[in-house]
Design an enzyme around this catalytic site. Structure first.
Site, mmCIF file in Angstrom:
data_model
loop_
_atom_site.group_PDB
_atom_site.id
_atom_site.type_symbol
_atom_site.label_atom_id
_atom_site.label_comp_id
_atom_site.label_asym_id
_atom_site.label_seq_id
_atom_site.Cartn_x
_atom_site.Cartn_y
_atom_site.Cartn_z
ATOM 1 N N GLY A 10 0.803 -1.215 0.000
ATOM 2 C CA GLY A 10 0.000 0.000 0.000
ATOM 3 C C GLY A 10 0.833 1.262 0.000
ATOM 4 O O GLY A 10 2.074 1.225 0.063
ATOM 5 N N ASP A 35 -2.456 -11.933 5.065
ATOM 6 C CA ASP A 35 -3.776 -11.432 4.691
ATOM 7 C C ASP A 35 -4.563 -11.149 5.965
ATOM 8 O O ASP A 35 -4.920 -12.076 6.703
ATOM 9 C CB ASP A 35 -4.492 -12.471 3.826
ATOM 10 C CG ASP A 35 -5.841 -11.988 3.327
ATOM 11 O OD1 ASP A 35 -6.243 -10.855 3.683
ATOM 12 O OD2 ASP A 35 -6.504 -12.742 2.604
ATOM 13 N N LEU A 36 -4.835 -9.892 6.234
ATOM 14 C CA LEU A 36 -5.517 -9.531 7.475
ATOM 15 C C LEU A 36 -6.952 -10.041 7.534
ATOM 16 O O LEU A 36 -7.561 -10.035 8.610
ATOM 17 C CB LEU A 36 -5.484 -8.013 7.688
ATOM 18 C CG LEU A 36 -4.312 -7.490 8.536
ATOM 19 C CD1 LEU A 36 -2.987 -7.787 7.875
ATOM 20 C CD2 LEU A 36 -4.453 -6.006 8.811
ATOM 21 N N TYR A 60 -8.290 -2.161 4.880
ATOM 22 C CA TYR A 60 -9.289 -2.183 3.815
ATOM 23 C C TYR A 60 -9.650 -0.722 3.574
ATOM 24 O O TYR A 60 -10.270 -0.076 4.429
ATOM 25 C CB TYR A 60 -10.505 -2.987 4.273
ATOM 26 C CG TYR A 60 -11.591 -3.130 3.222
ATOM 27 C CD1 TYR A 60 -11.840 -4.360 2.630
ATOM 28 C CD2 TYR A 60 -12.376 -2.046 2.842
ATOM 29 C CE1 TYR A 60 -12.846 -4.507 1.679
ATOM 30 C CE2 TYR A 60 -13.363 -2.175 1.891
ATOM 31 C CZ TYR A 60 -13.605 -3.409 1.314
ATOM 32 O OH TYR A 60 -14.591 -3.539 0.368
ATOM 33 N N THR A 100 -7.817 7.086 10.556
ATOM 34 C CA THR A 100 -8.334 7.998 9.537
ATOM 35 C C THR A 100 -9.213 9.106 10.105
ATOM 36 O O THR A 100 -9.813 8.947 11.185
ATOM 37 C CB THR A 100 -9.166 7.189 8.517
ATOM 38 O OG1 THR A 100 -9.806 8.070 7.586
ATOM 39 C CG2 THR A 100 -10.253 6.371 9.211
ATOM 40 N N ASP A 101 -9.293 10.192 9.370
ATOM 41 C CA ASP A 101 -10.227 11.266 9.688
ATOM 42 C C ASP A 101 -11.686 10.820 9.576
ATOM 43 O O ASP A 101 -12.579 11.452 10.139
ATOM 44 C CB ASP A 101 -10.000 12.455 8.744
ATOM 45 C CG ASP A 101 -10.098 12.057 7.284
ATOM 46 O OD1 ASP A 101 -9.249 11.234 6.842
ATOM 47 O OD2 ASP A 101 -10.994 12.531 6.570
ATOM 48 N N TYR A 124 -16.518 2.090 6.326
ATOM 49 C CA TYR A 124 -15.062 2.192 6.448
ATOM 50 C C TYR A 124 -14.680 2.904 7.737
ATOM 51 O O TYR A 124 -13.858 2.410 8.529
ATOM 52 C CB TYR A 124 -14.488 2.925 5.241
ATOM 53 C CG TYR A 124 -13.054 3.364 5.405
ATOM 54 C CD1 TYR A 124 -12.021 2.437 5.405
ATOM 55 C CD2 TYR A 124 -12.732 4.706 5.583
ATOM 56 C CE1 TYR A 124 -10.700 2.835 5.575
ATOM 57 C CE2 TYR A 124 -11.421 5.117 5.746
ATOM 58 C CZ TYR A 124 -10.406 4.175 5.743
ATOM 59 O OH TYR A 124 -9.103 4.573 5.916
ATOM 60 N N LYS A 128 -12.742 1.349 11.112
ATOM 61 C CA LYS A 128 -11.486 1.921 11.599
ATOM 62 C C LYS A 128 -11.627 2.364 13.058
ATOM 63 O O LYS A 128 -10.700 2.201 13.863
ATOM 64 C CB LYS A 128 -11.056 3.091 10.718
ATOM 65 C CG LYS A 128 -10.663 2.694 9.298
ATOM 66 C CD LYS A 128 -9.450 1.785 9.254
ATOM 67 C CE LYS A 128 -8.166 2.515 9.567
ATOM 68 N NZ LYS A 128 -6.975 1.613 9.457
#
Length: 286
Positions: A10, A35-36, A60, A100-101, A124, A128
């Site tokens: 990534g 692989d998570l 992801y 993440t924001d 998403y 997170k």
């Protein structure tokens, strides 16, 4: 120090693999090796390697697709980091995790600080947020670094999309009512490496005093349309940017209108962060 680095395929992981050199022995894992989505594999990998530090850059990140794949997003973004944290604590590791924001709903009229209430608008962001909670409750020494609008010359991101469209179109329509700070993946990686160099010197006491959630994003702010316009200007493109409202660009997942992150906690404790426009120019020159 043995470092387990995930997500090297990534954007952030790709840069971390280079920036963490010199801090220890790096065991780099892409999805083909770790692989998570396979929680047993995650558990076995951490137990077998018994690293001193886990740097989890895997996630992801298909925000819209997560709306139709919530179970997969949950495994990768929440359950897998939780397993890493629990097993990591057993083997004596510390953990660095990126968030993440999008854990915020964007309703605040000022940049978000670390202690603000999380209220994600999409799957998403929710997964997170749950990943953060799993790490915090695990008891492992941890850093959670929330960042925003990550881009770079590797992987799938807004910058590369704009460069591709500018080569094939005379104009692009880009959302103007979502505000945040575009953050170069190399900025994330270099800042993380700088912090971990301090941690290496400070040892267990450093982790006790410094563990927590930090916001790591470039300085300044702009809209997606402003970001696109800056890309065109920096590259000398004649492609026109037409600002539009979010309602005119329907997507499966809702996005926060305010994605600004207050980075005072990180900059006060660790280091300053570059302005987003300066970092963009460096990225394009690099």
């Amino acid at each position: 120090m043995k470092i387990l680095l995930t997500g090297v395929d990534g954007q952030v992981g790709y840069e971390l693999l280079r920036c963490l050199q010199g801090l220890g022995e790096i065991v780099a894992c892409g999805r083909d090796r770790l692989d998570l989505a396979n929680l047993d594999q995650v558990r076995d990998c951490v137990r077998h390697l018994a690293p001193d530090l886990i740097v989890n850059a895997a996630a992801y990140t298909a925000v819209d697709r997560a709306e139709s794949e919530p179970e997969l997003a949950l495994r990768v973004n929440a359950q897998a980091p939780g397993v890493m944290a629990l097993v990591g604590r057993e083997v004596g590791a510390a953990l660095v995790h990126f968030s993440t924001d999008y854990v915020f709903d964007g309703a605040k009229d000022a940049p978000y600080v670390e202690g603000d209430r999380t209220a994600p608008l999409n799957v998403y962001g929710e997964t997170k947020m749950l990943g953060e909670q799993a790490i915090v409750s695990s008891g492992i020494p941890y850093l959670i670094l929330r960042t925003s609008w990550v881009y770079g010359m590797h992987g799938h991101n807004f910058l590369r999309t704009m460069l591709r469209l500018a080569d094939s179109q005379d104009a692009v329509r880009v959302v103007m009512d979502q505000i945040g700070a575009p953050t170069w993946s190399r900025t994330v990686a270099q800042t993380t490496a700088h912090i971990l160099a301090q941690a290496q010197v400070g040892g267990p006491r450093w982790w006790r005093e410094s563990r927590g959630i930090y916001h790591l994003a470039a300085g300044g702010e702009t809209s997606w349309a402003g970001f696109a316009q800056a890309i065109m200007e920096e590259t000398g493109s004649d492609c026109r940017v037409t600002p539009i409202a979010s309602v005119d660009y329907p997507q499966a997942a809702r996005r926060p209108h305010n994605s600004r992150l207050n980075t005072a906690k990180l900059t006060h404790r660790f280091c300053r962060l570059p302005d987003w426009r300066d970092a963009l120019a460096l990225c394009l020159r690099a």
